[in-house]
Scaffold this motif. Sequence first.
Motif, PDB file in Angstrom:
ATOM      1  N   ALA A 186      44.145  45.108  37.760  1.00 18.13           N
ATOM      2  CA  ALA A 186      45.512  44.626  37.958  1.00 18.13           C
ATOM      3  C   ALA A 186      46.289  45.493  38.944  1.00 18.13           C
ATOM      4  O   ALA A 186      46.993  44.978  39.814  1.00 18.13           O
ATOM      5  N   ARG A 202      48.085  35.957  39.869  1.00 17.64           N
ATOM      6  CA  ARG A 202      49.175  35.929  38.896  1.00 17.64           C
ATOM      7  C   ARG A 202      48.717  35.632  37.474  1.00 17.64           C
ATOM      8  O   ARG A 202      49.481  35.871  36.532  1.00 17.64           O
ATOM      9  N   LEU A 203      47.517  35.140  37.285  1.00 13.69           N
ATOM     10  CA  LEU A 203      47.021  34.963  35.923  1.00 13.69           C
ATOM     11  C   LEU A 203      46.570  36.288  35.322  1.00 13.69           C
ATOM     12  O   LEU A 203      46.362  36.391  34.122  1.00 13.69           O
ATOM     13  N   ILE A 204      46.437  37.321  36.162  1.00  7.72           N
ATOM     14  CA  ILE A 204      46.185  38.675  35.675  1.00  7.72           C
ATOM     15  C   ILE A 204      47.492  39.429  35.475  1.00  7.72           C
ATOM     16  O   ILE A 204      47.722  40.041  34.429  1.00  7.72           O
ATOM     17  N   THR A 205      48.360  39.397  36.470  1.00  7.64           N
ATOM     18  CA  THR A 205      49.564  40.237  36.438  1.00  7.64           C
ATOM     19  C   THR A 205      50.795  39.522  35.913  1.00  7.64           C
ATOM     20  O   THR A 205      51.750  40.166  35.479  1.00  7.64           O
ATOM     21  N   GLY A 206      50.808  38.190  35.976  1.00  6.45           N
ATOM     22  CA  GLY A 206      52.003  37.443  35.608  1.00  6.45           C
ATOM     23  C   GLY A 206      53.041  37.462  36.715  1.00  6.45           C
ATOM     24  O   GLY A 206      52.935  38.200  37.691  1.00  6.45           O
ATOM     25  N   ASP A 234      52.758  33.367  32.928  1.00  7.21           N
ATOM     26  CA  ASP A 234      52.339  34.412  32.002  1.00  7.21           C
ATOM     27  C   ASP A 234      50.898  34.808  32.300  1.00  7.21           C
ATOM     28  O   ASP A 234      50.085  33.963  32.694  1.00  7.21           O
ATOM     29  N   PRO A 235      50.555  36.093  32.108  1.00  5.69           N
ATOM     30  CA  PRO A 235      49.139  36.477  32.229  1.00  5.69           C
ATOM     31  C   PRO A 235      48.304  35.625  31.281  1.00  5.69           C
ATOM     32  O   PRO A 235      48.698  35.375  30.135  1.00  5.69           O
ATOM     33  N   TYR A 236      47.147  35.178  31.736  1.00 10.00           N
ATOM     34  CA  TYR A 236      46.327  34.277  30.933  1.00 10.00           C
ATOM     35  C   TYR A 236      45.438  35.087  29.989  1.00 10.00           C
ATOM     36  O   TYR A 236      44.731  36.007  30.419  1.00 10.00           O
ATOM     37  N   TYR A 249      48.302  28.297  39.896  1.00  6.91           N
ATOM     38  CA  TYR A 249      47.987  29.047  38.683  1.00  6.91           C
ATOM     39  C   TYR A 249      48.243  28.208  37.444  1.00  6.91           C
ATOM     40  O   TYR A 249      47.487  28.266  36.470  1.00  6.91           O
ATOM     41  N   LEU A 305      46.273  47.065  33.314  1.00  5.30           N
ATOM     42  CA  LEU A 305      47.339  46.087  33.432  1.00  5.30           C
ATOM     43  C   LEU A 305      48.589  46.750  33.979  1.00  5.30           C
ATOM     44  O   LEU A 305      48.838  47.925  33.743  1.00  5.30           O
TER      45      LEU A 305
END
Length: 415
Positions: A234, A258-262, A267-269, A314, A412
């Motif tokens: 991240a 963005r699915l890692i960091t939001g 939101d992070p997945y 995303y 993260l």
Amino acid sequence: MPALKKTVMTVLSAALLSVSVVSPAGAADKDKTDDKQPKPSGQMSTVGGARLGEVGTQVALGPGAPVLPKELTARSWIVADAESGDVLASHNAHWRLPPASTLKMLFADTVLPALQPKTLTHLVTEDELSGVGEGSSLVGVKEDHSYTVHDLWLGVFLRSGNDAVHVLSEMYGGVPATVAAMQRHAEELQALDTTVVSPDGYDAPRQVSSAYDLTLFARSGMQKADFREYAATATAEFPGEQKKGKKRETFEIQNTNRLITGDTGVDPYKGIAGVKNGYTTHAGNTFTGIAERDGKVLLVTVMNPSSEESHAVYKEAAHLLDWGFASDGKVTPVGELVPPRSAVAAKGSEPAAGAAKDAKKQHAAAAATAAPAGSSGVWTALSVVGGVLVVLAAGVFLVNRRWPLPDLARRLPRR
């Protein structure tokens, strides 16, 4: 059920499906926006199954299966089981479209194994940065500064840095040699929709890939420990400018996935473990992701959503992953992710037999079956159906089961 009988039943089902019309349930659940969406202008490939070459949404829902997410706007998408290779649903899976930086997955899968150890240091020259396209995403590599291979790969995966790609390409033997190697590797993976022109995915005439091929690249790349680590990272520290007489400072870089960091509205997945996003004006937004939930590992690729909603690529990917996890065991696959050519060619060979023995001596006759739960790999069955059942072939394709990486939480971003 004996392994051979199970495999034959699976292949017979696929054969019947290939010569039948779409079932009423499958047809009814096609995305209603199909008629409004752009469509492929030419014939698509049927690698992985005949239905993957058909225009529009392909899905075969069984009892209790949830319907596909509504208002999917991507020109092309695919949801697949990363281990078995089953394609759960797709939409124009083989449509050849500009890939943007998702092509960096193929770049990394090709080049990363050759540039070892990752502590190897390289002094960047002006010429190595001269070919970076105008407006490219950059991590901040500077000429006359030294970087480790590890630094440069972080720049590729986190910031999608074309500057880092070009330096690594020069270390590999030059951009032309890298492009040629990527093309050969794509063909080895049976990613036949892909034409490589630039190693970084920068818009170039004739450079195309497909949702199907990008998913193959991700699946292959995730076999490699370094690839998995970089794809899941991240945040990281990247070397800054070296000022005379002072210790070289670093600056933080954050993954653009963005699915890692939001991000605002995203939101992070849960269970995400990579892999790569991209954007150019020609390609639009592209994304390939991989996630694990309750022991199931899914791959999703989304290409060029038409929605004007912020972060649509995303959100559509997350919706498709949610659908895929909820559909476990409730849908009939509409195709498969084929194994590499070398795996197909090795069927029945001593390495394949050895792999079967290592997988707790699970019997594999004409076709391969799933390895035991908790094993480090799985067998992927390759069925070849041409209107009628002709031949059965098998290939071995290892998928590492450590999803997500144990230390992902440590990397993260700070909130």
